[in-house]
Every structure is written in structure tokens, then in C-alpha cells.
Write a protein that holds these residues in place. Structure first.
Motif, PDB file in Angstrom:
ATOM      1  N   THR A  17       0.826  -1.198   0.000  1.00  0.00           N
ATOM      2  CA  THR A  17       0.000   0.000   0.000  1.00  0.00           C
ATOM      3  C   THR A  17       0.866   1.256   0.000  1.00  0.00           C
ATOM      4  OG1 THR A  17      -1.764  -1.142   1.180  1.00  0.00           O
ATOM      5  CG2 THR A  17      -1.803   1.254   1.250  1.00  0.00           C
ATOM      6  N   ALA A  18       1.908   1.263   0.821  1.00  0.00           N
ATOM      7  CA  ALA A  18       2.795   2.427   0.895  1.00  0.00           C
ATOM      8  C   ALA A  18       3.453   2.704  -0.458  1.00  0.00           C
ATOM      9  CB  ALA A  18       3.858   2.214   1.973  1.00  0.00           C
ATOM     10  N   VAL A  19       3.952   1.661  -1.114  1.00  0.00           N
ATOM     11  CA  VAL A  19       4.608   1.815  -2.421  1.00  0.00           C
ATOM     12  C   VAL A  19       3.620   2.358  -3.451  1.00  0.00           C
ATOM     13  CG1 VAL A  19       5.656   0.532  -4.345  1.00  0.00           C
ATOM     14  CG2 VAL A  19       6.399   0.103  -1.988  1.00  0.00           C
ATOM     15  N   ARG A  20       2.420   1.793  -3.487  1.00  0.00           N
ATOM     16  CA  ARG A  20       1.406   2.241  -4.437  1.00  0.00           C
ATOM     17  C   ARG A  20       1.005   3.690  -4.183  1.00  0.00           C
ATOM     18  NH1 ARG A  20      -3.643   2.852  -3.698  1.00  0.00           N
ATOM     19  NH2 ARG A  20      -3.792   1.421  -1.940  1.00  0.00           N
ATOM     20  N   GLU A  21       0.774   4.040  -2.931  1.00  0.00           N
ATOM     21  CA  GLU A  21       0.349   5.397  -2.604  1.00  0.00           C
ATOM     22  C   GLU A  21       1.420   6.431  -2.936  1.00  0.00           C
ATOM     23  OE1 GLU A  21      -2.483   6.905  -1.460  1.00  0.00           O
ATOM     24  OE2 GLU A  21      -3.566   5.024  -1.719  1.00  0.00           O
ATOM     25  N   VAL A  22       2.674   6.113  -2.677  1.00  0.00           N
ATOM     26  CA  VAL A  22       3.750   7.038  -3.042  1.00  0.00           C
ATOM     27  C   VAL A  22       3.730   7.292  -4.541  1.00  0.00           C
ATOM     28  CG1 VAL A  22       6.258   7.350  -3.189  1.00  0.00           C
ATOM     29  CG2 VAL A  22       5.232   6.512  -1.070  1.00  0.00           C
ATOM     30  N   LYS A  23       3.594   6.234  -5.318  1.00  0.00           N
ATOM     31  CA  LYS A  23       3.551   6.359  -6.781  1.00  0.00           C
ATOM     32  C   LYS A  23       2.358   7.198  -7.219  1.00  0.00           C
ATOM     33  CE  LYS A  23       4.679   5.246 -11.040  1.00  0.00           C
ATOM     34  NZ  LYS A  23       5.937   5.651 -11.658  1.00  0.00           N
ATOM     35  N   GLU A  24       1.173   6.905  -6.672  1.00  0.00           N
ATOM     36  CA  GLU A  24      -0.031   7.629  -7.070  1.00  0.00           C
ATOM     37  C   GLU A  24       0.031   9.110  -6.711  1.00  0.00           C
ATOM     38  OE1 GLU A  24      -3.438   5.708  -5.349  1.00  0.00           O
ATOM     39  OE2 GLU A  24      -3.202   3.909  -6.590  1.00  0.00           O
ATOM     40  N   GLU A  25       0.561   9.430  -5.545  1.00  0.00           N
ATOM     41  CA  GLU A  25       0.497  10.802  -5.056  1.00  0.00           C
ATOM     42  C   GLU A  25       1.715  11.650  -5.392  1.00  0.00           C
ATOM     43  OE1 GLU A  25      -0.897  11.085  -1.054  1.00  0.00           O
ATOM     44  OE2 GLU A  25      -2.456   9.596  -1.406  1.00  0.00           O
ATOM     45  N   ALA A  62      12.226  14.000  -9.071  1.00  0.00           N
ATOM     46  CA  ALA A  62      11.232  14.971  -9.516  1.00  0.00           C
ATOM     47  C   ALA A  62       9.858  14.595  -8.972  1.00  0.00           C
ATOM     48  CB  ALA A  62      11.193  15.037 -11.037  1.00  0.00           C
ATOM     49  N   LEU A  63       9.382  15.376  -8.008  1.00  0.00           N
ATOM     50  CA  LEU A  63       8.049  15.151  -7.465  1.00  0.00           C
ATOM     51  C   LEU A  63       7.001  15.600  -8.470  1.00  0.00           C
ATOM     52  CD1 LEU A  63       8.395  16.502  -3.816  1.00  0.00           C
ATOM     53  CD2 LEU A  63       8.195  14.126  -4.515  1.00  0.00           C
ATOM     54  N   ARG A  64       5.980  14.790  -8.646  1.00  0.00           N
ATOM     55  CA  ARG A  64       4.814  15.162  -9.449  1.00  0.00           C
ATOM     56  C   ARG A  64       3.612  15.097  -8.525  1.00  0.00           C
ATOM     57  NH1 ARG A  64       7.438  11.601 -12.935  1.00  0.00           N
ATOM     58  NH2 ARG A  64       5.860  10.005 -12.569  1.00  0.00           N
ATOM     59  N   MET A  71      -1.303  19.104  -0.514  1.00  0.00           N
ATOM     60  CA  MET A  71      -1.253  20.563  -0.470  1.00  0.00           C
ATOM     61  C   MET A  71       0.120  21.104  -0.869  1.00  0.00           C
ATOM     62  SD  MET A  71      -3.405  21.094   3.049  1.00  0.00           S
ATOM     63  CE  MET A  71      -2.924  22.790   3.205  1.00  0.00           C
ATOM     64  N   ASP A  72       1.177  20.368  -0.501  1.00  0.00           N
ATOM     65  CA  ASP A  72       2.524  20.865  -0.745  1.00  0.00           C
ATOM     66  C   ASP A  72       3.476  19.682  -0.778  1.00  0.00           C
ATOM     67  OD1 ASP A  72       4.695  22.608  -1.016  1.00  0.00           O
ATOM     68  OD2 ASP A  72       4.894  22.905   1.132  1.00  0.00           O
ATOM     69  N   GLY A  73       4.462  19.726  -1.639  1.00  0.00           N
ATOM     70  CA  GLY A  73       5.474  18.686  -1.693  1.00  0.00           C
ATOM     71  C   GLY A  73       6.824  19.298  -2.003  1.00  0.00           C
ATOM     72  N   ARG A  74       7.829  18.921  -1.229  1.00  0.00           N
ATOM     73  CA  ARG A  74       9.188  19.425  -1.461  1.00  0.00           C
ATOM     74  C   ARG A  74      10.171  18.555  -0.688  1.00  0.00           C
ATOM     75  NH1 ARG A  74       6.914  23.880   1.776  1.00  0.00           N
ATOM     76  NH2 ARG A  74       7.408  23.341   3.890  1.00  0.00           N
ATOM     77  N   TRP A  75      11.409  18.590  -1.130  1.00  0.00           N
ATOM     78  CA  TRP A  75      12.481  17.884  -0.444  1.00  0.00           C
ATOM     79  C   TRP A  75      13.022  18.794   0.654  1.00  0.00           C
ATOM     80  CZ3 TRP A  75      12.372  13.018  -1.389  1.00  0.00           C
ATOM     81  CH2 TRP A  75      12.084  12.534  -2.657  1.00  0.00           C
TER      82      TRP A  75
END
Length: 118
Positions: A17-25, A62-64, A71-75
Motif C-alpha cells: 500500500t505504501a509503495v502504491r500510494e507514493v507512486k499515485e500521489e 522529480a516530485l509530481r 497541499m505541498d510537496g518538497r524535499w
């Protein structure tokens, strides 16, 4: 990277589930390597939460971000999280507890959940 999700697809275990959710989001492929722990807490909105925190490696940088879900995504550098004011972090107490475990490299093997939750 912290992601929250509430549901699993039929037949998935927590790691899948964690792997799938990371990919989806985020669009990132990840390989999980370890676990820092399980963190039960009451959220600022009053909901009971059980957070399973995994450590992994991402392929690419590269985050998509899916704007309808995140709401926000960054390293960010892990060590900077301990110095952030609590009001700038969602569930700051838990995030800082996880951060301290990451910095100490206090990890548990992935199979700690084996057979427990499916």
C-alpha cells in the motif's frame, strides 16, 4: 517523505500500500528498506490515527504532486525538521519523534509487520 492514506486495495499488505500510494500521489517509484515504528496518536482534528512509518529509496528526484490530494510537496533535509516551529509542521510531535529516529538510524526490518496486517 511523509504520506498519509486511509485505505488499502484488496489483498495489499501495508508495504504494498505504501509503495502504491507514493507512486499515485508523487509519481515516484520507491523501494522500502525499513520501518521506524508505529505511531498511535490523536490528530489535531481529534481523530485517532495509527501511522506506520517506512524508510525507503526513491527512484528519481522529480516530485509530481497530485494537487487534488497533496497541499505541498518538497524535499527537505531531515535535520532541519527538528528546528521547525511546531505550528509549521502537521502533527509536529509525531514528525519530530520520527525525525529523531531517522537521525539515530533507529530502524526495524520490514518483516516486523509480516503476517500481522493483510
Amino acid at each position: 517523505m511523509e504520506l498519509s492514506f486511509r485505505t488499502r486495495e484488496t489483498g495489499e499488505d501495508l508495504a504494498e500500500t505504501a509503495v502504491r500510494e507514493v507512486k499515485e500521489e508523487t509519481g515516484l517509484d520507491v523501494r522500502l528498506k525499513a520501518v521506524t515504528g508505529v505511531y498511535p496518536f490523536r490528530s489535531t482534528s481529534g481523530q485517532q490515527v495509527i501511522l506506520f512509518h517506512f524508510v525507503g529509496e526513491a527512484a528519481g528526484d522529480a516530485l509530481r504532486v497530485q494537487n487534488d490530494e497533496i497541499m505541498d510537496g518538497r524535499w527537505v533535509a531531515i535535520d532541519t525538521l527538528l528546528h521547525q516551529p511546531d505550528e509549521q509542521l502537521r502533527e509536529a510531535k509525531v514528525i519530530k519523534q520520527i525525525t529523531r529516529r531517522l537521525l539515530r538510524k533507529e530502524f526495524y526490518p520490514l518483516d516486523v509487520f509480516h503476517g500481522m496486517i493483510r
